[in-house]
Design an enzyme around this catalytic site. Structure first.
Site: not given
Length: 330
Positions: A76, A146-147, A228, A231
């Site tokens: 990706k 958004h998520q 979450m 990252d």
């Protein structure tokens, strides 16, 4: 015609088609399976490349890997453009490239924006399914970007939640979560962070924060937390001391300790790398997950390339089977 039987053809699956063909259950199964394969050493991620490009405040990089069980190879490519909101675009932009592992031939190009949100939500949902208390009733949402709606919908399918409480740094975006709860006839309330911890049985953090938003002392025994948003080196969502209280799980230990939420607890000496359990081991029944209703369980969802490849592969197969993919001859 299966994607693997197309000769020299390349399957192209647009963002719109991805949204049409693959949903939460497909993504859940794909992510759960790839976590299980990773834990059995049958699938592995390659080192992540992630860099600030010095333009548009963007972070750009590559996540890639190979799933021997699923025979999925690829990468990706994309990143995070924080100014996209002003352009009515998603901040996260990416494309998944799949190759035939037997020949190295380019096989598929798949839009990655929708799939990124879908697979991230599937990851936290897998953690809830395997680690949260069976009687969890209140879901806490930290973050309303958004998520967040993807996270909310996927989480609500894992337990019989009776209500949702939420907090966001920018409260004007919280109505997007309220709208989902209204659609599902589920009580929704905005609260401060301390009250959210006091009331929640499951908490999902999905932010781009660089500081602890939740204090360890606020989190009650028995809570499951899915972190979450972290990252990247420097990002942070929760108090590192929480790791010392919790049973800690992750998608991939290497990422967890270097760029995931655990990076801060590791740096502070609060836990060791060996204290972190790949969730695939729980899925495979190789290691225990929750051992009592009093356990605090914490899932460090760093986001691995194999998740993207897994859902993109499923999307490509479904798009071909439903005659919704573009097929290009090379």
């Amino acid at each position: 015609m299966p994607v693997s039987d197309q000769g020299n053809a390349v399957t192209v699956v647009s963002e719109a088609v991805c949204e049409q063909v693959i949903g939460r259950q497909d993504a859940f199964t794909a992510v759960e399976n790839v976590f299980a394969a990773m834990a059995k050493q049958n699938a592995y991620n390659f080192p992540v490349v992630r860099e600030a490009i010095g333009h548009a405040d963007a972070l750009y990089g590559f996540k890639s890997g190979f799933d021997r069980e699923g025979k999925v190879l690829g990468l990706k490519s994309g990143g995070y453009w924080p100014g996209n909101t002003r352009l009515n675009l998603t901040n996260h932009q990416s494309t998944v490239v799949l190759f035939d592992p037997d020949t190295g031939r380019l096989k598929s190009l798949v839009g990655g924006n929708y799939l990124t949100a879908l697979r991230t939500a599937a990851s936290s949902a897998v953690s809830i399914a395997h680690l949260a208390r069976k009687d969890a009733k209140v879901l806490g949402m930290v973050g309303a970007g958004h998520q967040s709606t993807f996270q909310l919908r996927a989480a609500l399918e894992q337990r019989d939640f009776e209500s949702v409480v939420a907090w966001n740094l920018h409260p004007e975006t919280l109505p997007r979560l309220a709208a989902v709860c209204e659609e599902l006839s589920l009580p929704f309330e905005t609260v401060d962070r301390k009250e959210l911890c006091a009331r929640s049985d499951v908490i999902i953090t999905i932010t781009s924060a660089f500081e602890a938003l939740l204090d360890s002392d606020w989190v009650k025994p028995g809570t499951h937390i899915a972190c979450m948003g972290t990252d990247t080196v420097g990002k942070q969502e929760v108090d590192p001391r929480l790791f010392a209280r919790a049973r800690v799980f992750t998608d991939e230990v290497v990422q967890s300790v270097t760029l995931g939420e655990a990076q801060h607890a590791i740096a502070s000496g609060l836990i060791r790398e060996t204290d972190i359990v790949p969730i695939g081991d729980v899925i495979n029944n190789a290691k225990p997950g929750r051992t009592s209703d009093e356990d605090i369980t914490l899932f460090d969802g760093t986001g691995v390339g194999l998740q993207d490849l897994a859902v993109a592969s499923v999307a490509a197969e479904l798009a071909v089977s439903e005659n919704k993919a573009q097929i290009l001859e090379l």
